[in-house]
Design an enzyme around this catalytic site. Sequence first.
Site, mmCIF file in Angstrom:
data_model
loop_
_atom_site.group_PDB
_atom_site.id
_atom_site.type_symbol
_atom_site.label_atom_id
_atom_site.label_comp_id
_atom_site.label_asym_id
_atom_site.label_seq_id
_atom_site.Cartn_x
_atom_site.Cartn_y
_atom_site.Cartn_z
ATOM 1 N N ASP A 186 48.387 48.453 37.084
ATOM 2 C CA ASP A 186 48.231 47.140 38.094
ATOM 3 C C ASP A 186 47.735 48.045 39.317
ATOM 4 O O ASP A 186 48.175 48.784 39.855
ATOM 5 C CB ASP A 186 49.873 46.886 38.339
ATOM 6 C CG ASP A 186 49.599 45.542 39.109
ATOM 7 O OD1 ASP A 186 48.966 45.569 40.182
ATOM 8 O OD2 ASP A 186 50.483 44.542 38.744
ATOM 9 N N VAL A 187 46.424 47.395 39.756
ATOM 10 C CA VAL A 187 46.051 47.942 40.958
ATOM 11 C C VAL A 187 46.677 47.778 42.377
ATOM 12 O O VAL A 187 46.493 48.535 43.162
ATOM 13 C CB VAL A 187 44.563 46.951 41.436
ATOM 14 C CG1 VAL A 187 43.630 47.516 40.275
ATOM 15 C CG2 VAL A 187 44.897 45.837 41.710
ATOM 16 N N THR A 196 34.290 32.214 34.847
ATOM 17 C CA THR A 196 35.403 32.934 34.252
ATOM 18 C C THR A 196 36.306 31.721 33.978
ATOM 19 O O THR A 196 36.459 30.795 34.601
ATOM 20 C CB THR A 196 35.819 34.065 35.011
ATOM 21 O OG1 THR A 196 36.125 33.632 36.102
ATOM 22 C CG2 THR A 196 34.453 35.067 35.261
ATOM 23 N N ASP A 216 43.209 47.756 33.252
ATOM 24 C CA ASP A 216 43.815 46.242 33.542
ATOM 25 C C ASP A 216 45.306 46.325 33.367
ATOM 26 O O ASP A 216 45.650 47.175 32.570
ATOM 27 C CB ASP A 216 43.067 45.379 32.542
ATOM 28 C CG ASP A 216 43.318 43.763 32.765
ATOM 29 O OD1 ASP A 216 42.342 43.240 32.902
ATOM 30 O OD2 ASP A 216 44.439 43.124 32.630
ATOM 31 N N ASN A 269 37.030 45.887 40.978
ATOM 32 C CA ASN A 269 36.748 44.242 40.480
ATOM 33 C C ASN A 269 37.797 43.489 40.227
ATOM 34 O O ASN A 269 37.866 42.117 40.616
ATOM 35 C CB ASN A 269 36.010 44.400 39.251
ATOM 36 C CG ASN A 269 36.088 43.098 38.523
ATOM 37 O OD1 ASN A 269 35.396 41.976 39.035
ATOM 38 N ND2 ASN A 269 36.985 42.815 37.495
ATOM 39 N N TYR A 302 42.423 33.607 49.388
ATOM 40 C CA TYR A 302 41.410 34.147 48.669
ATOM 41 C C TYR A 302 40.106 34.505 49.532
ATOM 42 O O TYR A 302 39.512 35.779 49.752
ATOM 43 C CB TYR A 302 40.686 33.380 47.526
ATOM 44 C CG TYR A 302 39.696 34.123 46.657
ATOM 45 C CD1 TYR A 302 40.184 35.110 45.479
ATOM 46 C CD2 TYR A 302 38.322 33.500 46.660
ATOM 47 C CE1 TYR A 302 39.126 35.654 44.895
ATOM 48 C CE2 TYR A 302 37.306 34.215 46.008
ATOM 49 C CZ TYR A 302 37.912 35.273 45.172
ATOM 50 O OH TYR A 302 36.807 35.654 44.141
ATOM 51 N N LYS A 309 38.888 38.330 50.567
ATOM 52 C CA LYS A 309 37.522 38.674 50.271
ATOM 53 C C LYS A 309 36.711 38.986 51.583
ATOM 54 O O LYS A 309 35.861 39.966 51.491
ATOM 55 C CB LYS A 309 36.923 37.792 49.555
ATOM 56 C CG LYS A 309 37.149 37.667 48.256
ATOM 57 C CD LYS A 309 37.289 38.939 47.220
ATOM 58 C CE LYS A 309 37.400 38.896 45.926
ATOM 59 N NZ LYS A 309 37.352 39.980 45.090
#
Length: 280
Positions: A62-63, A189, A39, A89, A154, A158
């Site tokens: 950081d991805v 969440t 994370d 994820n 978003y 996705k």
Amino acid sequence: MSRFAVHRAVALVTGAGAGIGLATAAELAGRGASVLLVDRDDAAVAAAAARLGPRTAAVTADVTDPDAMTAAVAEAVRVFGRLDLVVANAGVTPPPATLRTGDPADFRRVVEVNLHGALHTVRPAIEQLITHRGHVVVVASCAAYSPPLGGSAYMVSKAAVEVLARALRLELAPHRVGVTTVAFGFVDTGLARATLDEHEVGPRLSALLPGPLRRRITPADAARVIARGAARRAVRVTAPRAWAPLGVLRGVLSPLVDAVVVRGPGAGLVRLLEREHRAP
């Protein structure tokens, strides 16, 4: 392909400081896996690993940084000896806005995290996955076939993640590596609540959906879906299951849904979003 032995796996989970990622790390560890939590929030991921016990470790990365993710994969191998399960994820949502009025930087950030981040997570792990006949889980979203209104970045990201997972599945199948695409509807969440509950457009958009599609699952529910999907080496899993027909029939239903939104409340929602971002 035979089932995947989650209880003996060494897993890397991104976005593991909170939400679905944290719940997934806990679920995998509870099933006997060793887990590297990744994370960008150093304090959150370190605290999470400390709570989950000695079969876990934490890395701050950081991805969106491919070098950092390469280092994270190397750390998993250093600590646990190998890597054979990757759960891509990590994801973010944009502030609600239209394409006309939203900040292009927000759009780029969402695509960079959600799409490029998934690629940066999986790519450096591929050689390990091939060596150990491992498995990949890519967390997509039912938003990919929802009306792209107010959060198009978003939905776009996705939808692209789905295609990325499909490409990985085709390319890794000859190497006996499986890939599961997980499509979630609403997971309860903090990220979802900020969009669906705390902004006035969220409840109005949710109200357009049939009741079964508005149901939220918990992060723990989502984590069990991920773990079961990996164990079965499923091609695709959807939760809640009420979303599955829309995913199958999206080519037919999406134009109809869009037409209903355009003729119905869509114009009012667009005006509301544009008024919010217009200079006084």
